[in-house]
Design an enzyme around this catalytic site. Structure first.
Site, PDB file in Angstrom:
ATOM      1  N   ASP A  13       6.835  58.756  24.096  1.00 54.75           N
ATOM      2  CA  ASP A  13       5.755  59.948  23.943  1.00 54.75           C
ATOM      3  C   ASP A  13       4.578  59.202  22.970  1.00 54.75           C
ATOM      4  OD1 ASP A  13       7.297  61.433  25.181  1.00 54.75           O
ATOM      5  OD2 ASP A  13       8.654  62.055  23.471  1.00 54.75           O
ATOM      6  N   LYS A  16       1.649  56.658  26.565  1.00 52.82           N
ATOM      7  CA  LYS A  16       1.694  55.753  27.792  1.00 52.82           C
ATOM      8  C   LYS A  16       0.735  56.091  28.664  1.00 52.82           C
ATOM      9  CE  LYS A  16       6.212  55.545  27.745  1.00 52.82           C
ATOM     10  NZ  LYS A  16       6.225  56.235  26.567  1.00 52.82           N
ATOM     11  N   LYS A  18      -1.689  58.375  29.102  1.00 52.98           N
ATOM     12  CA  LYS A  18      -3.109  58.273  28.684  1.00 52.98           C
ATOM     13  C   LYS A  18      -3.806  56.781  28.884  1.00 52.98           C
ATOM     14  CE  LYS A  18      -6.735  58.603  25.628  1.00 52.98           C
ATOM     15  NZ  LYS A  18      -7.222  58.947  24.448  1.00 52.98           N
ATOM     16  N   GLY A  40       8.072  62.089  30.411  1.00 56.16           N
ATOM     17  CA  GLY A  40       7.194  62.929  30.393  1.00 56.16           C
ATOM     18  C   GLY A  40       5.589  62.721  29.648  1.00 56.16           C
ATOM     19  N   HIS A  41       4.649  62.281  30.800  1.00 51.23           N
ATOM     20  CA  HIS A  41       3.252  61.815  30.378  1.00 51.23           C
ATOM     21  C   HIS A  41       2.372  62.834  30.447  1.00 51.23           C
ATOM     22  CE1 HIS A  41       5.732  58.208  30.687  1.00 51.23           C
ATOM     23  NE2 HIS A  41       5.624  58.225  31.804  1.00 51.23           N
ATOM     24  N   THR A 128      18.108  64.308  28.267  1.00 51.69           N
ATOM     25  CA  THR A 128      17.137  65.241  28.838  1.00 51.69           C
ATOM     26  C   THR A 128      17.890  66.020  30.113  1.00 51.69           C
ATOM     27  OG1 THR A 128      16.497  63.656  30.597  1.00 51.69           O
ATOM     28  CG2 THR A 128      14.936  63.813  28.658  1.00 51.69           C
ATOM     29  N   GLN A 223      10.017  55.756  29.092  1.00 50.55           N
ATOM     30  CA  GLN A 223      10.636  55.563  27.572  1.00 50.55           C
ATOM     31  C   GLN A 223      10.028  54.570  26.700  1.00 50.55           C
ATOM     32  OE1 GLN A 223      12.779  55.751  30.650  1.00 50.55           O
ATOM     33  NE2 GLN A 223      12.066  57.754  30.377  1.00 50.55           N
ATOM     34  N   ARG A 302      11.393  70.271  23.626  1.00 49.98           N
ATOM     35  CA  ARG A 302      11.945  70.434  22.430  1.00 49.98           C
ATOM     36  C   ARG A 302      10.974  69.964  21.295  1.00 49.98           C
ATOM     37  NH1 ARG A 302      16.938  66.550  23.659  1.00 49.98           N
ATOM     38  NH2 ARG A 302      15.564  65.509  24.894  1.00 49.98           N
ATOM     39  N   LEU A 331      -4.794  58.400  16.447  1.00 53.52           N
ATOM     40  CA  LEU A 331      -5.177  57.745  14.876  1.00 53.52           C
ATOM     41  C   LEU A 331      -5.999  59.096  14.265  1.00 53.52           C
ATOM     42  CD1 LEU A 331      -5.168  55.682  12.926  1.00 53.52           C
ATOM     43  CD2 LEU A 331      -7.204  54.841  13.868  1.00 53.52           C
TER      44      LEU A 331
HETATM   45  P1  GDP Z   1       3.927  59.118  26.816  1.00 53.06           P
HETATM   46  O1  GDP Z   1       5.451  59.810  27.137  1.00 53.06           O
HETATM   47  O2  GDP Z   1       4.075  57.890  26.235  1.00 53.06           O
HETATM   48  O3  GDP Z   1       2.906  59.135  28.226  1.00 53.06           O
HETATM   49  O4  GDP Z   1       3.287  60.078  25.945  1.00 53.06           O
HETATM   50  P2  GDP Z   1       3.273  61.987  25.977  1.00 53.06           P
HETATM   51  O5  GDP Z   1       2.210  62.253  27.208  1.00 53.06           O
HETATM   52  O6  GDP Z   1       4.686  62.567  26.091  1.00 53.06           O
HETATM   53  O7  GDP Z   1       2.842  62.252  24.634  1.00 53.06           O
HETATM   54  C1  GDP Z   1       1.639  61.872  24.142  1.00 53.06           C
HETATM   55  C2  GDP Z   1       0.827  63.026  23.737  1.00 53.06           C
HETATM   56  O8  GDP Z   1      -0.315  62.709  23.002  1.00 53.06           O
HETATM   57  C3  GDP Z   1       0.069  63.699  24.951  1.00 53.06           C
HETATM   58  O9  GDP Z   1      -0.020  65.020  24.928  1.00 53.06           O
HETATM   59  C4  GDP Z   1      -1.357  63.167  25.152  1.00 53.06           C
HETATM   60  O10 GDP Z   1      -2.367  63.895  25.615  1.00 53.06           O
HETATM   61  C5  GDP Z   1      -1.713  63.151  23.626  1.00 53.06           C
HETATM   62  N1  GDP Z   1      -2.500  61.942  23.151  1.00 53.06           N
HETATM   63  C6  GDP Z   1      -2.453  60.507  23.684  1.00 53.06           C
HETATM   64  N2  GDP Z   1      -3.279  59.692  23.148  1.00 53.06           N
HETATM   65  C7  GDP Z   1      -4.003  60.614  22.145  1.00 53.06           C
HETATM   66  C8  GDP Z   1      -4.893  60.426  20.947  1.00 53.06           C
HETATM   67  O11 GDP Z   1      -5.399  59.251  20.837  1.00 53.06           O
HETATM   68  N3  GDP Z   1      -5.180  61.433  20.465  1.00 53.06           N
HETATM   69  C9  GDP Z   1      -4.750  62.462  20.353  1.00 53.06           C
HETATM   70  N4  GDP Z   1      -5.091  63.584  19.784  1.00 53.06           N
HETATM   71  N5  GDP Z   1      -3.654  63.013  21.318  1.00 53.06           N
HETATM   72  C10 GDP Z   1      -3.533  61.922  22.169  1.00 53.06           C
HETATM   73  P1  IMO Z   2       8.475  59.081  27.756  1.00 46.85           P
HETATM   74  O1  IMO Z   2       8.204  58.307  29.159  1.00 46.85           O
HETATM   75  C1  IMO Z   2      11.283  60.375  24.547  1.00 46.85           C
HETATM   76  C2  IMO Z   2      15.359  60.148  25.159  1.00 46.85           C
HETATM   77  C3  IMO Z   2      16.056  61.496  25.255  1.00 46.85           C
HETATM   78  C4  IMO Z   2      17.398  61.199  24.625  1.00 46.85           C
HETATM   79  C5  IMO Z   2      17.621  59.746  25.235  1.00 46.85           C
HETATM   80  C6  IMO Z   2      18.422  59.482  26.497  1.00 46.85           C
HETATM   81  O2  IMO Z   2       7.820  60.305  27.985  1.00 46.85           O
HETATM   82  O3  IMO Z   2       8.148  58.437  26.688  1.00 46.85           O
HETATM   83  P2  IMO Z   2      18.319  60.051  28.989  1.00 46.85           P
HETATM   84  O4  IMO Z   2      17.944  61.624  29.483  1.00 46.85           O
HETATM   85  O5  IMO Z   2      17.161  59.239  29.326  1.00 46.85           O
HETATM   86  O6  IMO Z   2      19.683  59.869  29.238  1.00 46.85           O
HETATM   87  O7  IMO Z   2      18.314  60.756  27.354  1.00 46.85           O
HETATM   88  O8  IMO Z   2      16.229  59.279  25.620  1.00 46.85           O
HETATM   89  N1  IMO Z   2      14.071  59.985  26.274  1.00 46.85           N
HETATM   90  C7  IMO Z   2      13.029  60.135  25.854  1.00 46.85           C
HETATM   91  N2  IMO Z   2      12.301  60.587  24.556  1.00 46.85           N
HETATM   92  N3  IMO Z   2      10.298  59.996  25.519  1.00 46.85           N
HETATM   93  C8  IMO Z   2      10.662  59.747  26.985  1.00 46.85           C
HETATM   94  O9  IMO Z   2      10.138  59.289  27.968  1.00 46.85           O
HETATM   95  C9  IMO Z   2      12.232  59.712  27.009  1.00 46.85           C
HETATM   96  N4  IMO Z   2      13.146  59.773  27.863  1.00 46.85           N
HETATM   97  C10 IMO Z   2      14.361  59.820  27.342  1.00 46.85           C
HETATM   98  O10 IMO Z   2      15.509  62.498  24.293  1.00 46.85           O
HETATM   99  O11 IMO Z   2      17.459  61.140  23.219  1.00 46.85           O
HETATM  100 MG    MG Z   3       6.424  61.251  27.116  1.00 47.22          MG
END
Ligand code: GDP
Ligand code: IMO
Ligand code: MG
Length: 430
Positions: A13, A16, A18, A40-41, A128, A223, A302, A331
């Site tokens: 999270d 990635k 973005k 989840g992106h 998950t 991940q 969560r 940032l």
């Molecule tokens: P990923 O799983 O690595 O793709 O990340 P997620 O999408 O799960 O979580 C990143 C969250 O941060 C998302 O809600 C994005 O819209 C948000 N985000 C990404 N870059 C930035 C940033 O530079 N500033 C802010 N405020 N939000 C960001």
């Molecule tokens: P993105 O790509 C954050 C975590 C779960 C749990 C562990 C194992 O959005 O960054 P799993 O269902 O993969 O067997 O769960 O890994 N986990 C993540 N945490 N971002 C993710 O993906 C994750 N994918 C799995 O919460 O701790």
């Molecule tokens: Mg994510």
């Protein structure tokens, strides 16, 4: 014309999705090489929010070919739900390519993921619940079902029967659940077979040709480094290789073809699920950061666990992934803090560690050693060049750069597609 691997530096999270989207228009292919719909992106385009789980983030860019590599585990119903939802919003998904060697998530593995967690009780991993772990376990145990099996029905039935021989024993005798019928599994798999058929390819060959033609190919990890099954905080990890090397096995490209590695580093740290987390905040500062950053899971909803930035982890990510460029995201979420502690080392039972401790026992005992940097107390979300950032903000970026030992090429200052500062091209042209 590079092949770039993009990875998460922390526990997921980091933003990635973005970062991939930012590069989108400069890319010819975006390849997902590990994980499944545990990811989840969130990508925000013109104020519209897109949540992607199984599809590569490049799918949002017209002209960019999304590829699901052999290292991915595919839940077919999720795949088509996601495709249909995007098509309904006007996104063209017709160029998606899916590896014939990718493994399928079977219904019994979704059940087993959830019941094993329940049986573990307080020792649970906090997965998950999508069936990811059991599906990778089947792959290694050689009782997995692959995409190509959908197109040989008698082989598919034999494989499902063989898997069920084991799975039903577990469901019935260990977990006291009902047995799963062969026909039930066959029906779920075959429901999508015809629709999937035109997308199925030898994706390793597709990518080799693309690279020969000088195309820009991005390998996007799900991940992150510390969730990697070999190099993460085992057993509190996912079941795939989420580090840069995973792109080679998970997409079928040799290491000699990878040119650059970008790691996404959030300006603070989050984690969902269980496991050690040295800089975790259990106070109102953590709650404040969670609210500012809206840190609630995209996949499971969560609340994410929150802590300050940990550059021991950043350094580790730089080393294990061979990072050429870092992207610091979110940032802007630090705009209102007077002081910003950054973890630079650990105290493990009285001994200073500048690198990740060798054992998980030591990592569980690690107490962060902080350097406290002054905040900048201003809104940076409108900044589009590095020089526009306040001096304390630049000092923060340069401090992190010094700690992790690789350049910070891009800085995220907001969730939107254009809310970034690009100091260097991630494609490596400067
Ligand atoms: P990923 O799983 O690595 O793709 O990340 P997620 O999408 O799960 O979580 C990143 C969250 O941060 C998302 O809600 C994005 O819209 C948000 N985000 C990404 N870059 C930035 C940033 O530079 N500033 C802010 N405020 N939000 C960001
Ligand atoms: P993105 O790509 C954050 C975590 C779960 C749990 C562990 C194992 O959005 O960054 P799993 O269902 O993969 O067997 O769960 O890994 N986990 C993540 N945490 N971002 C993710 O993906 C994750 N994918 C799995 O919460 O701790
Ligand atoms: Mg994510």
């Amino acid at each position: 014309m590079p092949a770039i691997v993009l990875v998460g530096a922390q526990w997921g999270d980091e933003g990635k999705g973005k970062a991939t989207d930012l590069l989108g228009s400069r890319l010819d292919y975006v390849v997902k090489f590990n994980g499944g719909n545990n990811a989840g992106h969130t990508v925000v385009i013109d104020g519209e929010k897109y949540a992607l789980h199984l599809l590569p983030s490049g799918i949002l860019t017209p002209g960019c070919i999304p590829v699901i590599g052999n290292g991915v585990v595919v839940d077919l119903s999720v795949l088509f739900e996601e495709i249909d939802a995007l098509e309904a919003r006007g996104i063209d998904t017709s160029s998606l390519v899916v590896s014939a060697n990718a493994h399928l998530i079977a219904p019994y593995n979704r059940v087993l993921d959830k019941v094993t967690e329940r049986f573990l009780g307080s020792r649970k991993l906090g997965t998950t619940g999508r069936g990811i772990g059991p599906t990778y376990a089947d792959k290694m145990s050689r009782i997995g079902i692959r995409v190509q099996d959908l197109y040989d029905e008698s082989i598919l039935r034999q494989k499902v029967e063989a898997a069920l021989d084991v799975k039903n024993q577990m469901l019935l005798k260990v977990y006291n659940r009902r047995a799963v019928e062969v026909d039930e599994v066959m029906a779920e798999f075959l429901r999508y077979a015809d629709r999937l058929r035109p997308m199925v390819a030898d994706t390793s060959l597709v990518l080799a040709k693309a690279l020969d033609e000088g195309k820009n190919v991005l390998f996007e990890a799900g991940q992150a480094t510390l969730l990697d099954v070999d190099h993460g905080t085992y057993p509190f990890v996912t079941s795939s290789n989420a580090i840069s090397a995973g792109a080679c096995t998970g997409a079928g490209v040799p290491p000699t073809r990878i040119d650059r590695v970008t790691a996404i580093l959030k300006a603070f740290t989050t984690r969902v699920g269980e496991g050690p987390f040295p800089t975790e905040l259990h106070d109102e500062v953590g709650d404040r950061l969670r609210e500012i950053g809206r840190e609630f899971g995209t996949t499971t909803g969560r609340p994410r666990r929150i802590g300050w930035l940990d550059t021991v982890i950043g350094r580790y990510a730089a080393r294990i992934n061979g990072v050429t460029d870092f992207v610091i995201t979110k940032l802007d979420n630090l705009d209102t803090f007077d002081e910003i502690p950054v973890c630079v080392a650990y105290d493990v039972d009285g001994v200073r560690h500048d690198e990740m401790p060798m054992t998980q026992t030591d990592f569980h005992h690690a107490k962060p050693i902080y350097e406290v940097l002054p905040g900048w107390n201003s809104d940076i979300s409108g900044c589009r060049s590095y020089d526009e950032l306040p001096a304390n903000c630049r000092a923060y970026v340069e401090f992190v750069e010094g700690q992790v030992g690789a350049r910070v090429s891009v800085i995220g200052v907001g969730p939107g597609r254009d809310e970034v500062i690009e100091r260097h091209s991630l494609l490596g042209h400067d």
